[in-house]
Design an enzyme around this catalytic site. Structure first.
Site, PDB file in Angstrom:
ATOM      1  N   LYS A 167      -8.308   9.304  -4.794  1.00  0.00           N
ATOM      2  CA  LYS A 167      -7.015   9.796  -4.286  1.00  0.00           C
ATOM      3  C   LYS A 167      -6.423  10.769  -5.306  1.00  0.00           C
ATOM      4  O   LYS A 167      -6.461  10.503  -6.507  1.00  0.00           O
ATOM      5  CB  LYS A 167      -6.085   8.600  -4.077  1.00  0.00           C
ATOM      6  N   LEU A 184       1.404  11.985  -1.870  1.00  0.00           N
ATOM      7  CA  LEU A 184       0.860  11.881  -3.225  1.00  0.00           C
ATOM      8  C   LEU A 184       1.304  10.629  -3.958  1.00  0.00           C
ATOM      9  O   LEU A 184       1.532  10.651  -5.166  1.00  0.00           O
ATOM     10  CB  LEU A 184       1.244  13.126  -4.042  1.00  0.00           C
ATOM     11  N   CYS A 192      -2.481  19.993  -0.476  1.00  0.00           N
ATOM     12  CA  CYS A 192      -1.772  18.856   0.126  1.00  0.00           C
ATOM     13  C   CYS A 192      -0.703  19.375   1.078  1.00  0.00           C
ATOM     14  O   CYS A 192       0.145  20.174   0.685  1.00  0.00           O
ATOM     15  CB  CYS A 192      -1.116  17.976  -0.923  1.00  0.00           C
ATOM     16  N   THR A 244      -6.341  18.122   5.421  1.00  0.00           N
ATOM     17  CA  THR A 244      -5.811  17.853   6.764  1.00  0.00           C
ATOM     18  C   THR A 244      -5.051  19.065   7.299  1.00  0.00           C
ATOM     19  O   THR A 244      -4.630  19.944   6.552  1.00  0.00           O
ATOM     20  CB  THR A 244      -4.888  16.627   6.702  1.00  0.00           C
ATOM     21  N   GLY A 303      -9.587  13.203  10.955  1.00  0.00           N
ATOM     22  CA  GLY A 303     -10.385  12.532  11.974  1.00  0.00           C
ATOM     23  C   GLY A 303     -11.024  13.505  12.951  1.00  0.00           C
ATOM     24  O   GLY A 303     -10.970  14.733  12.775  1.00  0.00           O
ATOM     25  N   GLY A 318     -14.062  16.404   7.363  1.00  0.00           N
ATOM     26  CA  GLY A 318     -13.163  16.600   8.484  1.00  0.00           C
ATOM     27  C   GLY A 318     -13.729  15.868   9.688  1.00  0.00           C
ATOM     28  O   GLY A 318     -14.547  16.406  10.420  1.00  0.00           O
ATOM     29  N   GLY A 319     -13.359  14.614   9.848  1.00  0.00           N
ATOM     30  CA  GLY A 319     -13.731  13.863  11.041  1.00  0.00           C
ATOM     31  C   GLY A 319     -15.174  13.425  11.139  1.00  0.00           C
ATOM     32  O   GLY A 319     -15.643  13.079  12.224  1.00  0.00           O
ATOM     33  N   GLY A 347     -13.942  10.290   5.276  1.00  0.00           N
ATOM     34  CA  GLY A 347     -12.593   9.796   5.013  1.00  0.00           C
ATOM     35  C   GLY A 347     -12.084   8.857   6.079  1.00  0.00           C
ATOM     36  O   GLY A 347     -12.285   7.643   6.022  1.00  0.00           O
TER      37      GLY A 347
END
Ligand code: RRO
Length: 307
Positions: A44, A72, A129, A194, A218, A245-246, A267
């Site tokens: 993270k 964060l 972010c 994202t 996702g 990504g997904g 993820g």
């Protein structure tokens, strides 16, 4: 199938890594599979100081993905160095450490603190972010700002630790940001963070997330991520790409490899299946073998080649 892979020139046993954010520092996945069997745990994003994050609720489910506005939250670099990284190193688990900051100097200081730390495979520089107060802090929206961060990190980072820049899909021309990062010395690119989204609760008629907007992850963003990997690999075929990504199956991962990713991160899939990274490694190996590949390396960017 030979699944030997590389992160910016450093050999890893698998091209499958975790993705930053979805499994903290790896501890919570440890009961479900052998963390040394994947390429690395991407931690993270950590900042110089501990941070409590954005107002709750911070997660919302949509039919095709998750929306988060964590903001964060985390222990800060001191906590990471004192607890999480030693925990991983003791078990022989490689850590690809995601770093985040609001100023160029923050990123450089984090990279300096991580020099020579046992078990740290490299750095993922999170310049993208979506959940920061000022969108101006999203360095990934501007090629010059992105390059400034990458250059500052590369200058002070451990020479043995590859530096990857994590890019945002919320830009009009991801290739120009990617090229600026590569030019500034990035050893690779992580794509994608994202995609900024919003969910409104029809009952309360208000945004679900305390932070109002959040990052969408996702399956919903998989084609966007795959398009980004394709475009950047097409323009910069020699720059290693960590695709994400997904991804929730070996066939998803295969698409990223064929588009040009030399490794992938898993993820959001861990929320439904905590052993997804290990499962996807096995499924990807099978998928490559079924298609006649003896080595993962031969499949990277294959979709770009003329039939
Ligand atoms: O913590 C977050 O809210 C967060 C970060 Br740093 C990021 O890079 N991507 C994301 O979706 N959430």
């Amino acid at each position: 199938v030979d699944m030997q892979a590389s992160i910016g020139g450093v050999p890893v046993v698998s091209p499958v890594l975790t993705a930053s954010g979805c499994s903290a520092f790896g501890q919570e996945l440890d009961p479900f599979f052998d963390l040394t069997s994947i390429g690395a745990v991407v931690t993270k994003s950590v900042q110089l100081r501990p941070r409590s994050g954005r107002p709750t609720p911070r997660m919302a489910e949509t039919p095709s993905g998750m929306l988060n506005s964590i903001g964060l939250q985390g222990p800060g670099i001191d906590g990471l160095l004192a607890e999480d990284l030693p925990w991983l190193a003791q078990r022989g688990v490689r850590a690809f450490v995601s770093i985040a900051g609001t100023r160029v100097e923050d990123f450089a200081e984090l990279a300096a603190r991580l020099r020579g730390v046992p078990g740290v495979l490299g750095l993922e520089v999170n310049i993208s972010c979506p959940n920061v107060e000022s969108r101006g802090e999203v360095f990934a929206c501007d090629p010059v700002a992105a390059a400034d961060v990458v250059a500052a990190v590369r200058e002070v980072a451990d020479p043995a630790q590859p530096v990857y820049a994590k890019l945002s899909p919320d830009v009009t021309d991801i290739v120009s940001v990617a090229a600026a990062c590569a030019e500034a010395g990035a050893n690779g690119l992580s794509m994608i963070n994202t995609l900024l989204g919003l969910v409104i609760d029809p009952d309360t008629m208000r945004p679900v997330l305390g932070g109002v907007t959040g990052g969408l992850s996702g399956p919903a963003i998989r084609p966007v991520a795959l398009r980004c990997v394709w475009q950047v690999h097409q323009a910069l075929p020699n720059v290693p790409i960590l695709g994400m990504g997904g991804i929730r199956s070996g066939l998803d991962a295969l698409q990223f490899v064929l588009a040009g990713a030399s490794a992938v991160s898993v993820g959001t899939a861990v929320f439904n299946d905590p052993s997804a990274p290990a499962r996807i490694h096995a499924e990807l190996a099978d998928a490559l073998g079924e298609r006649g590949f003896g080595r993962l390396a031969d499949a990277i960017g294959y979709a770009h080649r003329r039939p």
